[in-house]
Design an enzyme around this catalytic site. Structure first.
Site, short mmCIF file in Angstrom:
data_model
loop_
_atom_site.label_atom_id
_atom_site.label_comp_id
_atom_site.label_asym_id
_atom_site.label_seq_id
_atom_site.Cartn_x
_atom_site.Cartn_y
_atom_site.Cartn_z
N HIS A 121 -8.76 7.32 -1.20
CA HIS A 121 -7.47 7.00 -0.47
C HIS A 121 -6.41 6.74 -1.46
O HIS A 121 -5.53 7.62 -1.64
CB HIS A 121 -8.21 5.69 -0.12
CG HIS A 121 -7.12 5.31 1.25
ND1 HIS A 121 -7.38 4.29 2.05
CD2 HIS A 121 -5.60 5.61 1.60
CE1 HIS A 121 -6.11 3.97 3.08
NE2 HIS A 121 -5.28 5.04 2.54
N HIS A 131 0.77 -1.29 0.20
CA HIS A 131 -0.04 -0.22 0.05
C HIS A 131 0.78 1.17 0.03
O HIS A 131 1.86 1.60 0.67
CB HIS A 131 -0.65 -0.06 1.21
CG HIS A 131 -1.73 1.29 1.46
ND1 HIS A 131 -2.42 1.90 0.53
CD2 HIS A 131 -1.79 2.20 2.29
CE1 HIS A 131 -3.07 3.00 0.68
NE2 HIS A 131 -2.58 2.93 1.96
N HIS A 134 0.92 5.60 -0.78
CA HIS A 134 0.22 7.01 -1.48
C HIS A 134 0.99 7.74 -2.22
O HIS A 134 1.20 8.98 -2.63
CB HIS A 134 0.21 7.99 -0.21
CG HIS A 134 -0.93 7.57 0.85
ND1 HIS A 134 -1.86 8.36 1.48
CD2 HIS A 134 -1.44 6.56 1.37
CE1 HIS A 134 -2.47 7.70 2.11
NE2 HIS A 134 -2.28 6.35 2.22
N ASP A 148 1.81 -4.87 -20.26
CA ASP A 148 2.83 -5.60 -19.72
C ASP A 148 2.78 -6.32 -18.25
O ASP A 148 3.34 -7.12 -18.05
CB ASP A 148 4.25 -4.96 -20.00
CG ASP A 148 4.63 -4.82 -21.41
OD1 ASP A 148 4.38 -5.62 -22.30
OD2 ASP A 148 5.46 -4.11 -21.51
N TYR A 197 9.26 -12.97 -22.84
CA TYR A 197 10.05 -12.00 -22.49
C TYR A 197 10.84 -12.27 -21.49
O TYR A 197 10.38 -13.20 -20.51
CB TYR A 197 8.98 -10.78 -22.20
CG TYR A 197 9.74 -9.56 -21.60
CD1 TYR A 197 9.74 -8.43 -22.29
CD2 TYR A 197 10.33 -9.52 -20.09
CE1 TYR A 197 10.66 -7.32 -21.72
CE2 TYR A 197 10.83 -8.27 -19.78
CZ TYR A 197 11.11 -7.34 -20.43
OH TYR A 197 11.75 -6.20 -19.89
#
Lengths: 234, 234, 234, 234
Positions: free
Chosen positions: A170, A94, A96, A119, A229
């Site tokens: 958020h 998580h 910001h 991708d 890839y």
């Protein structure tokens, strides 16, 4: 206990400031040990410069601290719910980060507007809807987790193919097969949000999505049995 | 074989993160040895921090690996086609640099809006049109190369005077007399895309192109027999 | 005198360039010693690279220099007025950080548009109105302080819950329990201004404010007797 | 000859990349010695990493090389004309800094929109109009200088009070009492262009200029006999 896992989670947390994804103490990373039924997460509100591997907190999958002298991240119940509900998840991030938060605050999905997105994310990164007063006033962080799962189930999105979400008002959560993979996805999400913002501004009247066949090509060039890839291809 | 060329290509690849043109492992640079009929290119999906000169892969002009233990960049067929078709090219760069990708995703050429652009690109940097489903489903990377050449031939643009392109939905390719020259052009392309984005926003209702005579003056101040910029002038 | 306080104020000032909040010599930080009735502030127009703890200037609460060989910041009367009027303030920061100044010049409050804002500012960061010619021509810096207090009193905003303001045509002031806390708030203010700018651009027709109950939840998760963020919780 | 002046000009040139005002080899700084009737300027197209004080080129005020093995900047005739015409100028800077170029390409003056601007520029930074084909085809760099002077004379602007200009389609020139002062003004010009861009976007329908009395207050707080900012005040 879990010295190696703590070290991995510590290093994944330190990768957030190294990749300009956090301001101050914001953000947290966790990684789960499915066999032991616990995950390891960053302590709450600790400066990244002061963080040490042994500060990482061990938490059970139902969200109780198993080991550690520090309080775990306040977002721990969100992580715990996601690990319980989506059993393929190995790590969660998580942040910001600025561009992803701009979209989260606007309530707008990050569109699959190019191969840079394709991708890593097989489709738009969705927005988990605004929580109600009841959801915020009661078990807010748990309800954040529930809203994320609802966003994927209601639109039938595979969380392993679109490993991230914006929580409205958020910010972003991303996940992956382990903590560092989730950090990788957090980096990509912020970059594509930044690029897409400018694409939308350059071309405000047009749908900027890539065609489905190009999304398929780029996603499956990197993922699944036909991937070609990188160095570990079939 | 080709130790010197590998070193040059390695250094040109390392110039991409040094100039903030790449995120994670994205991007690749190659340089050709026309006498030997091969080019050297970055391996696919390797972290720039782990890259070494000896990791560079030697590829024939028809796109087959001649030497190297690692897989070459997935974009190798694009490089190979461009080298085959445009025999003046010495080096090629592909990046997902943020401002150039924003224009590529919007399908808008980077306009020749000032002398900063005119010093390097003699006219707008064009967009190679979106590939069809057939082009993507079959030899995608080869067809990317073909779409680039078509963009130049259909508008009669000299690729040595406008050494770069945006592939729609994807991102920029640039080229030059060698790998480092192509990196130079990749740097300039992203900077002018950034500046032009803001110019277009400041002045949305007006054509922001420089007049042709100023484009001529600045381009030929740096290029050709009458150039008088720099230290190697006539 | 006040060696420790000078060192703290010096370090808080040096945190401004370290966090990309200043250009050249711009910006200043102070911290008050309520017992002694003085505050310590950066000298005027000194390069951050040349700044030393002993250069800090000691000023009485009525704005006169008590100790120091250098002129104090020209904004000293603003700091002094705020310390006199709001007796809970421990430290004050003034910067010309780019995103906060963009809002200050536009005369637009920084909206409480997400939890990133709500964690630090309990509501919009208001704009102190444009000063009149008389206010500018006479005691300009004192009148800046008065306009700040008026902005809070006229809208009944608690300065400890919303620890910052934009002075119209000018830039941000933030404050806190000490100098470093005020720097923290200056960092957050510029980041939320940056994110909000992009949110407003993505969603120009919609009110981007968070609901009051989410503002409450996030603010009180970090502040007050029921706070549970960080390590010093109840 | 002129070792000290060469060192000063070298250091002022190196301050351009240190302050993120240049890409690649772009930009140049000069400083004049009025007694000797010469100025010292950066050589053309040399990498900043390779630049040495002894590489600086000595040029007469009529624009001829007096000493130096390298070609002087191609913009030398612009510098020479400005030194001849405005005899108070001590140093001149030309850059392609991104925000100032965005305004130059748009043909829009950088507005005096806040005190950040007013501290350095006493009014809008004007745009020198687009050159005609004749002006570009003949003595282009000399005519650039003439267009700058015309922009100031036609609007009766004092070049020492507004020490900078945008040349349309091209970029900024700034000047000052010496080379480093001109660099200072180049830094401020790019920062205020960046901030003003965002202010204009936040408030597109409103005149964002500061009132004249605030422009006066801030400009004269730092300049002239009544200045009280900094340590060398009266």
């Amino acid at each position: 206990m879990l010295e190696d896992l703590k070290k991995e989670v510590y290093e994944a947390n330190m990768a957030l400031p190294a990749n300009n994804l956090v301001t101050l103490t914001w953000g947290n990373v966790s990684q789960v040990d499915r066999e032991k039924g616990v995950f390891v997460i960053k302590p709450s509100g600790v400066d990244y410069n002061d963080l040490k591997p042994e500060d990482m907190v061990v938490v059970s999958l139902d969200g109780h601290v198993v080991e550690g002298n520090l309080n775990p991240s306040t977002d721990t119940p969100t992580h715990a719910f996601l690990y319980r509900h989506w059993t393929d998840l190995g790590g969660i991030v998580h942040t910001h980060s600025k561009w992803a938060v701009a979209f989260a605050q606007a309530g707008i999905p990050v569109p699959a507007a190019g191969t840079t997105h394709a991708d890593t994310f097989y489709g738009d990164v969705p927005v988990a809807r605004r929580l109600t007063k009841n959801e915020v006033d009661s078990e807010y962080e748990l309800n954040t987790g529930k809203s994320i799962v609802r966003a994927f189930e209601s639109e039938d999105i595979d969380p392993m193919a679109v490993p991230g979400v914006l929580t409205n008002d958020h910010g972003p959560f991303t996940w992956g097969k382990d903590a560092m993979d989730a950090v990788h996805n957090a980096i990509v999400l912020d970059v594509v949000a930044e690029i897409d913002y400018h694409t939308m501004s350059l071309n405000p009247s047009q749908d900027i999505h890539v065609p489905q066949y190009l999304l398929d090509r780029h996603y499956y060039r990197k993922h699944g049995v036909n991937a070609y890839y990188g160095q570990n291809t079939h």
